[in-house]
Scaffold this motif. Structure first.
Motif, PDB file in Angstrom:
ATOM      1  N   UNK A  65      34.161  33.806  61.735  1.00 33.56           N
ATOM      2  CA  UNK A  65      35.378  33.083  61.837  1.00 33.56           C
ATOM      3  C   UNK A  65      35.922  33.439  63.124  1.00 33.56           C
ATOM      4  N   UNK A  66      34.976  34.366  64.005  1.00 39.23           N
ATOM      5  CA  UNK A  66      35.300  34.965  65.121  1.00 39.23           C
ATOM      6  C   UNK A  66      34.481  33.758  66.536  1.00 39.23           C
ATOM      7  N   UNK A  67      33.744  33.393  65.243  1.00 43.69           N
ATOM      8  CA  UNK A  67      32.547  32.280  66.676  1.00 43.69           C
ATOM      9  C   UNK A  67      33.019  31.350  66.630  1.00 43.69           C
ATOM     10  N   UNK A  68      33.861  30.592  65.474  1.00 41.40           N
ATOM     11  CA  UNK A  68      34.760  29.625  65.826  1.00 41.40           C
ATOM     12  C   UNK A  68      36.737  29.604  66.756  1.00 41.40           C
ATOM     13  N   UNK A  69      36.896  31.151  66.181  1.00 40.36           N
ATOM     14  CA  UNK A  69      38.002  31.546  67.302  1.00 40.36           C
ATOM     15  C   UNK A  69      37.910  31.774  68.391  1.00 40.36           C
ATOM     16  N   UNK A  70      36.469  31.734  69.277  1.00 35.69           N
ATOM     17  CA  UNK A  70      35.834  32.053  70.627  1.00 35.69           C
ATOM     18  C   UNK A  70      35.908  30.459  71.507  1.00 35.69           C
ATOM     19  N   UNK A 208      53.613  29.096  65.866  1.00 37.51           N
ATOM     20  CA  UNK A 208      52.860  30.428  65.072  1.00 37.51           C
ATOM     21  C   UNK A 208      51.501  29.996  65.830  1.00 37.51           C
ATOM     22  N   UNK A 209      50.728  29.021  65.773  1.00 41.39           N
ATOM     23  CA  UNK A 209      49.295  29.057  66.267  1.00 41.39           C
ATOM     24  C   UNK A 209      49.685  29.583  68.046  1.00 41.39           C
ATOM     25  N   UNK A 210      50.900  29.117  68.437  1.00 40.91           N
ATOM     26  CA  UNK A 210      50.038  30.198  69.107  1.00 40.91           C
ATOM     27  C   UNK A 210      50.598  31.625  69.938  1.00 40.91           C
ATOM     28  N   UNK A 211      51.880  32.260  69.297  1.00 43.67           N
ATOM     29  CA  UNK A 211      52.248  33.110  69.096  1.00 43.67           C
ATOM     30  C   UNK A 211      50.371  34.030  68.499  1.00 43.67           C
ATOM     31  N   UNK A 212      49.691  33.032  68.062  1.00 42.45           N
ATOM     32  CA  UNK A 212      48.684  34.853  67.507  1.00 42.45           C
ATOM     33  C   UNK A 212      47.560  34.117  69.005  1.00 42.45           C
ATOM     34  N   UNK A 251      45.590  28.360  62.076  1.00 40.30           N
ATOM     35  CA  UNK A 251      45.470  27.540  63.429  1.00 40.30           C
ATOM     36  C   UNK A 251      43.615  28.602  62.995  1.00 40.30           C
ATOM     37  N   UNK A 252      43.136  28.645  64.357  1.00 42.97           N
ATOM     38  CA  UNK A 252      41.590  29.408  64.096  1.00 42.97           C
ATOM     39  C   UNK A 252      41.673  30.520  64.544  1.00 42.97           C
ATOM     40  N   UNK A 253      43.042  31.579  65.590  1.00 45.83           N
ATOM     41  CA  UNK A 253      42.875  32.450  65.725  1.00 45.83           C
ATOM     42  C   UNK A 253      43.322  33.419  64.851  1.00 45.83           C
ATOM     43  N   UNK A 254      43.578  32.905  63.627  1.00 47.90           N
ATOM     44  CA  UNK A 254      43.915  33.778  62.385  1.00 47.90           C
ATOM     45  C   UNK A 254      43.029  33.420  60.965  1.00 47.90           C
ATOM     46  N   UNK A 255      42.385  34.714  60.736  1.00 46.96           N
ATOM     47  CA  UNK A 255      42.428  34.477  59.203  1.00 46.96           C
ATOM     48  C   UNK A 255      42.910  35.461  58.254  1.00 46.96           C
ATOM     49  N   UNK A 256      43.163  34.581  57.311  1.00 44.06           N
ATOM     50  CA  UNK A 256      44.832  35.192  55.916  1.00 44.06           C
ATOM     51  C   UNK A 256      43.261  35.599  54.747  1.00 44.06           C
ATOM     52  N   UNK A 257      43.565  36.376  54.300  1.00 43.68           N
ATOM     53  CA  UNK A 257      42.392  37.417  53.281  1.00 43.68           C
ATOM     54  C   UNK A 257      43.767  37.780  52.716  1.00 43.68           C
ATOM     55  N   UNK A 258      43.539  37.454  51.807  1.00 40.86           N
ATOM     56  CA  UNK A 258      44.770  36.968  50.545  1.00 40.86           C
ATOM     57  C   UNK A 258      43.817  37.775  48.974  1.00 40.86           C
ATOM     58  N   UNK A 259      44.591  38.647  48.751  1.00 39.36           N
ATOM     59  CA  UNK A 259      44.263  39.617  47.343  1.00 39.36           C
ATOM     60  C   UNK A 259      44.763  38.710  46.265  1.00 39.36           C
TER      61      UNK A 259
END
Length: 726
Positions: A65-70, A208-212, A251-259
């Motif tokens: 996800x970090x590589x995609x965000x970059x 929301x995307x732009x805030x991230x 957004x590619x800038x955020x990775x939700x990790x849900x439990x």
């Protein structure tokens, strides 16, 4: 007690310079479970993080996800449209309650800092969000998400810098706030105002995307990891919260990790769709269920892609692990002992010599990681001493399990195992048998005291007591609590004078007591329907109605007893007559008729009692006065039994003497004295005074014996006449 005052050796200094890729191939602990760990999600060190495979897979997803965000950051501002980059990348940490999901969310940053510091520096981890923080008046989980971003400590510190990036973040936050305000007020608007509000809603995901993005620019990072803890906890809003993730966390800038629990998500989702399909109609309801479940499955596949699902390990995975060790109270490794050793110890404490066959295995009361932590905390005083024995003798988990019950040196057991294995490989049948006999002969010649056995037996007593106290309030600890309570009862009988107590007078052997208030914490899971099949023709209706529908663990049906012929019984000798009296019970059937019954319960009780302690003449006399153990007459005490029509001819009309049982004891005083002395000699010969047997073993014998008695001696079977004189 031997071994209790030994000084533990100083633990060696362990340098944990093990690479990320080699975590699962080492043969020594690389993860350490604190023995005094209170329940908490956050940990101070990555060395105490249990779910290594989960952290490893999650790290790979974060790296991707970090590589995609970059790459997304490299776009110019005009082409940075969320609709062009929209992707559902929600990661699901799947597991039931208490499996450690929250701990993963809290500690992933700490894990990456040690194992991949370069990646950790490119990613910003927000604190886990709790969907239950929504107030009653709130209807959008997005408010909680944005609040979590704005209130983040790093964001707050960067905002006070006053530079252009801080100003841009503030301006973008204002635009998002205005959009959210229009969204929340649109239901009260009319005309053009409502139309403008709807137009603003179309841009909400972009805002929301732009805030991230603005937040990441402010921090100098490339990806936000947004942990969301147990979306399914708030049941009334769970589906709405999933909808927020579907609509806005793309957004590619955020990775939700849900439990959460995937099974519960699925249940909530299909019921939501089912309700929508059947709104104002009940037509084709059966088809609607299938349709709703298909919709729910595809819905979850979309927002929680299969490749991003990570399942938390079952607690048994940790219990069997040789790479998990223990930290002592000073956060230093406890040498030589692993979680696999601890699990073997638990099995020995509970099962002792029981081999686990035919459903005889007594499961340690460990349901999940939370209960494991609480159990380790309860037994923490025993772990260093157990580790000392393991270190001194060089025991692996299997050898530890054997050494608890076999009073021989480990070296002798190893030699026998090797010799017997070699013998079984011999092709010639006679040579094979001779070699195996020789292995047993040599093994028996090595019988001698084992210091490890003596030390472990001493620890066993204290561990059983601590485990009993823990199980008393554990919902899954019912079977273990019954067994350990019986163990304490037997210990007391072995060292104290309990003439009036029955060795079987404890919850483990008395299923009718399982509704006692002290057992209220345990679930009842074993039904008693088979009892009715065997006792319905012999027990009164009011007693049948009092049978508990379920017990904590399974039991055979009470033995109704088998009616003997109405003739004088003559067995030829005082010894044979006394042996028969142990099997006979003269029981009232009605106020006017009685019959002599044959039951096996007294013999079983006498055998068990002889293993536990000396059996005095008074114990045997009391045994003859009581109804046979687990007979219908004992379980349904004070109730009259019924006569089957084919047994009526065997019923006796003569009055019954109240002192009949006393007369039997007096008549066979010599035989009772001889039996008591024989039991004492037998116990001395086999050195049973130094060992208290395991009640769980005899519970399983009880099930086997009484079930077999019901099969082989039931109504209509020839064996019901086995005491008829010829």
């Amino acid at each position: 007690m031997k071994g209790r005052n030994l000084k533990p050796r100083a633990p060696p200094v362990l340098e944990l310079k093990i690479t990320f890729q080699h975590l699962h191939t080492v043969n020594q602990p690389v993860v350490f479970f604190p023995i005094n760990q209170r329940e908490q999600a956050a940990q101070t060190s990555s060395e105490v993080l249990l779910a290594l495979a989960v952290y490893e897979k999650l790290a790979d997803i974060v790296r991707e996800a970090t590589n995609l965000a970059q790459r997304a950051h490299q776009q110019d501002s005009q082409s940075d449209d969320v609709n062009q980059n929209r992707a559902h990348t929600g990661v699901l940490i799947d597991g039931s309650r208490g499996t450690g999901k929250s701990s993963v969310l809290v500690n992933i940053a700490k894990y990456l800092k040690q194992h991949d510091p370069g990646l950790e520096q490119r990613v910003h981890f927000l604190k886990p969000l709790d969907p239950t923080l929504l107030e009653v008046t709130d209807d959008l989980f997005l408010n909680v998400i944005v609040a979590g971003l704005v209130s983040d400590d790093a964001i707050q510190a960067a905002r006070h810098g006053g530079d252009d990036k801080a100003n841009l973040f503030h301006e973008q936050l204002q635009r998002l706030g205005n959009t959210l305000e229009r969204l929340e007020s649109q239901r009260d608007l009319r005309g053009l105002d409502k139309l403008r509000a709807f137009m603003g809603n179309q841009n909400l995901a972009q805002e929301v995307h732009l805030v991230f993005k603005a937040g990441l620019d402010l921090l100098g990072k490339q990806l936000l990891v947004l942990p969301i803890d147990d979306v399914d906890t708030s049941l009334d809003r769970a589906f709405d919260n999933l909808e927020v993730i579907r609509k806005y966390l793309v957004s590619p800038y955020v990775l939700p990790v849900i439990s959460g629990d995937l099974a519960l998500y699925n249940d909530l989702s299909w019921r939501h769709f089912h309700g929508k399909l059947l709104k104002d109609s009940n037509a084709d309801s059966a088809d609607a269920v299938d349709r709703a479940k298909d919709l729910a499955q595809e819905y979850q596949r979309k927002i929680l892609p299969l490749q991003y699902r990570i399942e938390m390990p079952e607690v048994l995975y940790y219990l069997r692990s040789p790479i998990i060790g223990f930290y002592d109270a000073d956060r230093k490794p406890v040498p030589e002992i692993t979680m696999a050793h601890f699990y073997s110890w638990l099995e020995a404490v509970l099962n002792e010599r029981t081999n686990g066959s035919e459903n005889s295995y007594l499961q340690p009361p460990v349901k999940n990681v939370r209960s494991l932590a609480q159990l380790v905390y309860s037994l923490q005083s025993q772990i260093p001493e157990l580790a000392q024995v393991i270190a001194d003798e060089g025991l692996d988990p299997v050898q530890l399990r054997r050494q608890v019950v076999i009073p021989m040196k480990v070296s002798a057991i190893r030699t026998f195992k090797s010799s017997y294995a070699a013998a079984t490989r011999i092709v010639n049948k006679s040579a094979n048998e001779a070699a195996r006999r020789q292995a047993y002969t040599e093994f028996s010649g090595t019988v001698q005291g084992s210091p490890a056995f003596e030390r472990l037996r001493g620890l066993l007593f204290f561990s059983q007591d601590l485990l009993k106290n823990y199980c008393q309030f554990s919902a899954e600890g019912g079977p273990a609590y019954l067994a350990l309570t019986a163990q304490r009862h037997w210990w007391n009988m072995a060292v104290e004078d309990h003439v009036d107590d029955s060795v079987l007078g404890t919850f483990l052997f008395q299923p009718m007591t399982h509704r006692h208030h002290s057992l209220r914490h345990f679930g009842l899971h074993a039904d008693t329907t088979t009892w009715l099949d065997i006792t319905s023709e012999r027990a009164p209706h009011e007693w049948l109605e009092s049978i508990p529908a379920e017990t904590i663990i399974p039991y055979p049906s009470p033995e109704p007893g088998y009616v003997l012929a109405k003739v004088k019984l003559d067995f030829g000798s005082p010894q044979a007559s006394f042996a028969a009296e142990l099997l006979l019970h003269r029981n009232f059937y009605t106020t006017s008729k009685r019959a002599t019954l044959a039951c096996s319960g007294r013999v079983f009780e006498l055998i068990v009692a002889s293993f536990v302690s000396d059996v005095s003449t008074g114990d045997i006399a009391n045994l003859l006065q009581r109804s046979p153990f687990h007979s219908l007459a004992a379980v349904a005490a004070t109730k009259t039994q019924l006569i089957a029509s084919d047994d009526d001819e065997d019923a006796d009309d003569s009055p019954v003497s109240e002192t009949e049982a006393d007369d039997v004891a007096a008549l066979h005083a010599a035989q009772i004295e001889q039996l008591s002395a024989s039991i004492e000699a037998w116990r001395t010969r086999h050195d049973l005074y130094s060992h208290s047997p395991a009640p769980w073993f005899f519970y399983n014998v009880m099930n086997k014996a009484f079930n077999q008695a019901a099969i082989e001696g039931g109504p209509g079977h020839e064996s019901r006449k086995y005491l008829r004189p010829t």
